[in-house]
Design a protein around this motif. Structure first.
Motif, short mmCIF file in Angstrom:
data_model
loop_
_atom_site.label_atom_id
_atom_site.label_comp_id
_atom_site.label_asym_id
_atom_site.label_seq_id
_atom_site.Cartn_x
_atom_site.Cartn_y
_atom_site.Cartn_z
N ILE A 1 0.86 -1.19 0.00
CA ILE A 1 0.00 0.00 0.00
C ILE A 1 0.89 1.24 0.00
O ILE A 1 1.86 1.32 0.74
CB ILE A 1 -0.90 0.04 1.25
CG1 ILE A 1 -1.74 -1.23 1.36
CG2 ILE A 1 -1.80 1.27 1.23
CD1 ILE A 1 -2.82 -1.38 0.34
N ILE A 2 0.54 2.21 -0.85
CA ILE A 2 1.22 3.51 -0.83
C ILE A 2 0.19 4.57 -0.49
O ILE A 2 -0.77 4.79 -1.24
CB ILE A 2 1.88 3.83 -2.19
CG1 ILE A 2 2.84 2.71 -2.61
CG2 ILE A 2 2.63 5.16 -2.10
CD1 ILE A 2 3.50 2.94 -3.96
N PHE A 3 0.35 5.20 0.66
CA PHE A 3 -0.52 6.30 1.07
C PHE A 3 0.11 7.62 0.63
O PHE A 3 1.33 7.79 0.73
CB PHE A 3 -0.66 6.36 2.60
CG PHE A 3 -1.28 5.15 3.24
CD1 PHE A 3 -2.64 5.10 3.48
CD2 PHE A 3 -0.49 4.07 3.64
CE1 PHE A 3 -3.21 3.99 4.10
CE2 PHE A 3 -1.05 2.97 4.26
CZ PHE A 3 -2.42 2.93 4.50
N THR A 4 -0.70 8.57 0.18
CA THR A 4 -0.19 9.93 -0.02
C THR A 4 -1.00 10.87 0.87
O THR A 4 -2.23 10.82 0.88
CB THR A 4 -0.29 10.39 -1.50
OG1 THR A 4 -1.66 10.61 -1.85
CG2 THR A 4 0.34 9.38 -2.43
N PHE A 5 -0.29 11.67 1.64
CA PHE A 5 -0.89 12.65 2.54
C PHE A 5 -0.26 14.02 2.28
O PHE A 5 0.92 14.09 1.92
CB PHE A 5 -0.60 12.30 4.01
CG PHE A 5 -1.34 11.10 4.54
CD1 PHE A 5 -2.54 11.25 5.22
CD2 PHE A 5 -0.82 9.82 4.38
CE1 PHE A 5 -3.20 10.14 5.74
CE2 PHE A 5 -1.47 8.71 4.88
CZ PHE A 5 -2.67 8.87 5.57
N ASN A 6 -1.02 15.06 2.48
CA ASN A 6 -0.43 16.40 2.46
C ASN A 6 0.23 16.71 3.81
O ASN A 6 1.23 17.42 3.87
CB ASN A 6 -1.48 17.47 2.14
CG ASN A 6 -1.87 17.48 0.67
OD1 ASN A 6 -1.11 17.01 -0.18
ND2 ASN A 6 -3.06 17.95 0.37
N TYR A 7 -0.34 16.17 4.87
CA TYR A 7 0.18 16.46 6.21
C TYR A 7 0.32 15.16 7.00
O TYR A 7 -0.64 14.38 7.09
CB TYR A 7 -0.76 17.42 6.96
CG TYR A 7 -1.08 18.66 6.17
CD1 TYR A 7 -0.17 19.71 6.08
CD2 TYR A 7 -2.29 18.78 5.48
CE1 TYR A 7 -0.46 20.85 5.34
CE2 TYR A 7 -2.58 19.91 4.75
CZ TYR A 7 -1.67 20.94 4.67
OH TYR A 7 -1.93 22.06 3.93
N ASP A 8 1.49 14.94 7.59
CA ASP A 8 1.71 13.68 8.29
C ASP A 8 0.94 13.59 9.60
O ASP A 8 0.76 12.49 10.13
CB ASP A 8 3.20 13.44 8.53
CG ASP A 8 3.79 14.36 9.58
OD1 ASP A 8 3.36 15.53 9.64
OD2 ASP A 8 4.66 13.91 10.34
N ASP A 9 0.45 14.73 10.12
CA ASP A 9 -0.32 14.65 11.37
C ASP A 9 -1.73 14.11 11.15
O ASP A 9 -2.49 13.89 12.09
CB ASP A 9 -0.39 16.03 12.06
CG ASP A 9 -1.03 17.10 11.19
OD1 ASP A 9 -1.44 16.79 10.05
OD2 ASP A 9 -1.13 18.25 11.66
N LYS A 10 -2.08 13.86 9.86
CA LYS A 10 -3.38 13.26 9.56
C LYS A 10 -3.32 11.73 9.63
O LYS A 10 -4.33 11.05 9.51
CB LYS A 10 -3.83 13.67 8.15
CG LYS A 10 -4.03 15.17 7.95
CD LYS A 10 -5.28 15.66 8.62
CE LYS A 10 -5.53 17.12 8.29
NZ LYS A 10 -6.76 17.63 8.95
N VAL A 11 -2.10 11.19 9.78
CA VAL A 11 -1.92 9.74 9.82
C VAL A 11 -1.93 9.27 11.27
O VAL A 11 -1.18 9.80 12.11
CB VAL A 11 -0.57 9.32 9.18
CG1 VAL A 11 -0.56 7.82 8.91
CG2 VAL A 11 -0.28 10.11 7.92
#
Length: 336
Positions: free
Chosen positions: A258-268
């Motif tokens: 799985i490859i996740f893309t996030f703009n902000y790591d605090d959303k993970v």
């Protein structure tokens, strides 16, 4: 005949019976053909909602017989809202050998050929006059990691990751820094016939994760490699959806990446972070010159190939004003 992979569809492309890609994201003519067919054969596809639509009972509604072939017994026994008349648990290679003999005896009416041709001509996916008008952003989208504009700290690690794919990945950073392009390039390079892109800003709740993503994760690839699933714009994944992924990320890591893309790591959430390898795509000050040189070199190659008429001053202005966003640079080149 509904086949699952792009390679299988490409092999059928010259066949006059090739009906393209059905479903919510498919072509209009494909859905006409699917709904009018009197025989339906599904080979290695899970028949998710994006293929069948939410009114699954009307899927291939005129088919007198519906057959489903899959190597995975679990998938065949899954409760499916599409009524399947015959389920065959068989390896695709063996099934094709058998079907090849049987299909030669099948009598396909000439009127069916005419109907297919009529729908394909009346409802083309792309009109002929637009075939060559591919946007530069798509024409030059990277198809392998080496074509991505990345700092060495990221590209070196990903080159090593490619060898064994030991972890799932998290790409985070500002918009336009290459997260999605890099994820797609890896997928095209490592699993060209078996990768899926999910718009996680839209399909973001735990029901979708449990009913679709988890099922895709546990499916065995027909191509002998790990399947790759890209959850793009994962900032919008609900906390429950992320929580639902904890066990599948561990349990099916040998079958898919799985490859996740996030703009902000605090959303993970932390449990997801602990199961993934994280990459910060935002550039450090000491990386900007290095990446800018790479971007400039790639952009010059594109300008030369496309025979764009622009001065050095105009070129420098595009690079300096749009860096590090390659997509915006290419959009600017469109008007020259």
């Amino acid at each position: 005949l509904h086949v699952r992979s792009r390679r299988q569809r490409q092999m059928c492309i010259r066949d006059r019976l090739n009906m393209g890609k059905p479903g919510a994201f498919g072509s209009r003519y494909s859905n006409f053909i699917l709904q009018e067919a009197d025989f339906y054969l599904s080979v290695g596809t899970r028949l998710p909602y994006m293929v069948t639509g939410y009114n699954s009972k009307d899927y291939a509604r005129k088919a007198k017989v519906k057959i489903m072939v899959d190597i995975d017994k679990f998938e065949l026994n899954e409760e499916n809202k599409v009524k399947i008349d015959c389920k065959i648990n068989l390896d695709l290679t063996n099934f094709v050998k058998i079907f090849d003999k049987v299909s030669k005896k099948m009598n396909i009416e000439k009127n069916w050929y005419k109907a297919i041709s009529y729908w394909k001509n009346k409802y083309p996916t792309v009109k002929k006059e637009y075939f060559n008008e591919i946007p530069l952003t798509e024409k030059y989208r990277p198809s392998k990691l080496s074509e991505c504009v990345l700092p060495l700290r990221i590209s070196k690690k990903l080159e090593k990751w490619k060898q064994k794919q030991p972890n799932h990945l998290i790409f985070y950073g500002n918009a336009g820094v290459g997260k999605t392009s890099t994820a797609i390039a890896l997928a095209k390079e490592l699993a060209p016939d078996d990768y899926i892109i999910v718009n996680a800003s839209k399909d973001n709740d735990d029901n979708f994760i449990n009913n679709y993503v988890s099922k895709v994760m546990r499916g065995i690839s027909l191509y002998g490699q790990k399947r790759i699933i890209i959850l793009d714009e994962s900032d919008r994944l609900t906390e429950n959806a992320q929580t639902s992924l904890r066990r599948p990320l561990e349990e099916f890591s040998h079958l898919c990446s799985i490859i996740f893309t996030f703009n902000y790591d605090d959303k993970v959430i932390e449990p997801i972070k602990s199961r993934c390898l994280e990459f910060d795509f935002n550039l450090d000050d000491n990386e900007k010159d290095e990446v800018k040189r790479t971007l400039t070199k790639r952009l010059k190659t594109i300008v030369k190939k496309e025979k764009k008429d622009l001065s050095k001053r105009e070129f420098d202005l595009i690079v300096n004003s749009k860096f590090p966003d390659m997509r915006r640079c290419l959009n600017e080149l469109e008007v020259y």
